[in-house]
Design an enzyme around this catalytic site. Structure first.
Site, PDB file in Angstrom:
ATOM      1  N   ASN A  45      28.314  38.434  31.174  1.00  0.00           N
ATOM      2  CA  ASN A  45      28.709  38.500  29.766  1.00  0.00           C
ATOM      3  C   ASN A  45      28.936  37.100  29.224  1.00  0.00           C
ATOM      4  OD1 ASN A  45      31.582  37.763  30.207  1.00  0.00           O
ATOM      5  ND2 ASN A  45      31.500  39.613  31.458  1.00  0.00           N
ATOM      6  N   ILE A  64      40.594  45.418  38.396  1.00  0.00           N
ATOM      7  CA  ILE A  64      41.468  44.451  39.084  1.00  0.00           C
ATOM      8  C   ILE A  64      42.884  44.513  38.527  1.00  0.00           C
ATOM      9  CG2 ILE A  64      41.805  41.990  39.596  1.00  0.00           C
ATOM     10  CD1 ILE A  64      38.702  41.724  39.304  1.00  0.00           C
TER      11      ILE A  64
HETATM   12  O1  C5P Z   1      39.018  47.796  30.095  1.00  0.00           O
HETATM   13  P1  C5P Z   1      38.739  46.404  29.715  1.00  0.00           P
HETATM   14  O2  C5P Z   1      37.716  45.739  30.592  1.00  0.00           O
HETATM   15  O3  C5P Z   1      38.397  46.170  28.279  1.00  0.00           O
HETATM   16  O4  C5P Z   1      40.159  45.675  29.933  1.00  0.00           O
HETATM   17  C1  C5P Z   1      40.344  44.305  29.730  1.00  0.00           C
HETATM   18  C2  C5P Z   1      41.430  43.797  30.617  1.00  0.00           C
HETATM   19  O5  C5P Z   1      41.310  44.326  31.927  1.00  0.00           O
HETATM   20  C3  C5P Z   1      41.351  42.286  30.804  1.00  0.00           C
HETATM   21  O6  C5P Z   1      42.656  41.808  30.986  1.00  0.00           O
HETATM   22  C4  C5P Z   1      40.491  42.148  32.041  1.00  0.00           C
HETATM   23  O7  C5P Z   1      40.723  40.905  32.695  1.00  0.00           O
HETATM   24  C5  C5P Z   1      40.954  43.323  32.870  1.00  0.00           C
HETATM   25  N1  C5P Z   1      39.945  43.930  33.764  1.00  0.00           N
HETATM   26  C6  C5P Z   1      40.073  43.840  35.134  1.00  0.00           C
HETATM   27  N2  C5P Z   1      39.170  44.473  35.953  1.00  0.00           N
HETATM   28  C7  C5P Z   1      38.158  45.184  35.440  1.00  0.00           C
HETATM   29  C8  C5P Z   1      38.007  45.273  34.050  1.00  0.00           C
HETATM   30  C9  C5P Z   1      38.899  44.635  33.230  1.00  0.00           C
HETATM   31  O8  C5P Z   1      40.989  43.182  35.602  1.00  0.00           O
HETATM   32  N3  C5P Z   1      37.290  45.775  36.249  1.00  0.00           N
END
Ligand code: C5P
Length: 404
Positions: A210, A311
């Site tokens: 991305n 994560i």
């Molecule tokens: O659900 P989304 O990806 O929009 O959520 C964003 C938040 O979740 C951010 O803080 C991002 O760093 C974290 N995130 C994560 N692991 C993922 C997806 C998003 O830690 N697989």
């Protein structure tokens, strides 16, 4: 709480019997979070071996001004620039006299001349040498120049006499050293930050990723370090220089980031998930480059994806849970999605921004965000990512303090 997190102390050791206490001083400064490097005079090396101080400081001990080997590793000017403080303990009467005279006849005095950071000395000598008018006059000159004098203390001396001149107790030197620095809003806190994008391999030459640049995560790491925190960044691929004084772990895929976070999160107080983590990865990675001819003409190919671990949700649902802050990058219904994420992922704070707007978000230097807590919301004006980082760190510190 550590009082010297991120601080770089150059410890000068001169040739008095109190030099044996320098070994303990290195340890106690490190206990407070300081990074310590040691420079010894030749006379000091008669009282305690450079090897002892090298083993404790985990850095080469410098003794000679004209030594091409140590100069090529970290020269005296570089060492002087490196330091946030030069602390000379013990400081003999002779060293103080040479310091007053502005001599540069050995490595330590030369360093003191070159250093632009604060300088502190902890005198240690026989009581008569301390009371001598020359020494007293030297002390006055040093104090007049803004050099900090720690002690000396009074009591029984190595020579059997009693009086003023003993080096201050190590604990007192450490307290006075910490007192020279103002402590920031996150003093002594341990912070883990994920930053940048992740990449999911399709074959040896292609990947899914991305637009994240890593700028916001790195700016937050810098602001947290400035606020006194000890910071680890787990970063995906970026073109940025890692922030000075951060402990950095570089990863590529989401699974790698997940594993690195699982390991580093065990002893942190605050977790900030800024990384734009790939939510899906290809089910399998082709060992060879996928050939265009693999697809029947006009049919294209289909990539099957599986979900990656979340994560931040794993961190926020672990026990003990660090104070956890997430980011919500959205292109529509920003506030609604951000609040849903705050609740679904069990976060303590979330920072929402509109990445559909080209002037803010991903690759831009500016950002406009709204911060959401479980019980309130605060909209911040448009500002640079570094200004925003400082504001977010202040708000995190205020919230963490209230929760303590
Ligand atoms: O659900 P989304 O990806 O929009 O959520 C964003 C938040 O979740 C951010 O803080 C991002 O760093 C974290 N995130 C994560 N692991 C993922 C997806 C998003 O830690 N697989």
């Amino acid at each position: 709480m550590q009082t010297l997190t991120n601080k770089r102390v150059l410890l000068g050791v001169t040739g008095g019997i109190a030099a044996y206490k320098s070994a303990e001083l290195v340890r106690r400064l490190q206990d407070q979070g300081a990074d310590v490097r040691v420079v010894m005079t030749r006379a000091a090396a008669e009282f305690i071996t450079p090897l002892t101080l090298q083993a404790l400081s985990q850095n080469p001990v410098h003794t000679e001004l004209l030594d091409s080997e140590t100069e090529s590793a970290m020269g005296h000017i570089e060492l002087a620039r490196w330091a946030d403080l030069v602390l000379v303990a013990p400081a003999t009467a002779d060293f103080m006299a040479r310091l007053v005279a502005g001599r540069g006849d050995d490595l330590l005095t030369t360093l003191c001349l070159a250093a632009e950071c604060p300088l502190a000395v902890a005198p240690a000598m026989n009581q008569a040498m301390w009371a001598n008018p020359s020494t007293q006059q030297n002390c006055t000159s040093l104090a007049d120049r803004g050099i900090h004098l720690f002690g000396p203390g009074a009591g029984l001396q190595a020579c059997g006499e009693t009086g003023l001149g003993r080096m201050l107790d190590i604990e007192e030197i450490v307290i006075q050293t910490a007192g020279l620095f103002t402590s920031g809003v996150l003093a002594g806190r341990r912070v883990l930050i994920t930053a940048g994008p992740t990449r999911e391999a399709i074959d040896p030459v292609r990947f899914i990723t991305n637009h994240s640049s890593g700028k916001q995560g790195y700016a937050l790491a810098t602001a947290a370090i400035e606020a006194g925190a000890s910071v680890t960044i787990v970063s995906g691929p970026t073109h940025l220089d890692p922030p000075d004084r951060a402990n950095c772990v570089f990863v590529t895929s989401t699974n790698e980031m997940h594993n690195a976070v699982q390991e580093a999160v065990l002893d942190v107080d605050i977790f900030i998930g800024v990384a734009a983590v790939a939510d899906y990865r290809p089910v399998s990675v082709s060992e060879q480059k996928i050939k265009k001819s693999a697809a029947p003409s006009n049919k294209g190919i289909t990539l099957e994806l599986v979900e990656n671990p979340d994560i931040i949700a794993t961190v926020a649902n672990s026990e003990p849970k660090p104070f956890t802050i997430g980011f919500a990058a959205e292109t529509e219904n920003i506030m609604e999605y951000a609040r849903q994420k705050l609740v679904a992922k069990n976060l303590d704070m979330i920072i929402a921004n509109d990445v559909g707007d080209d002037d803010i978000g991903f690759n831009s230097d500016q950002n406009r965000t709204t911060i959401l807590w479980p019980d309130r919301t605060e909209a911040l004006p448009m500002m640079s990512k570094s200004a925003l980082a400082s504001r977010i760190i202040e708000l995190i510190a205020e919230t963490v303090e209230k929760d303590d």
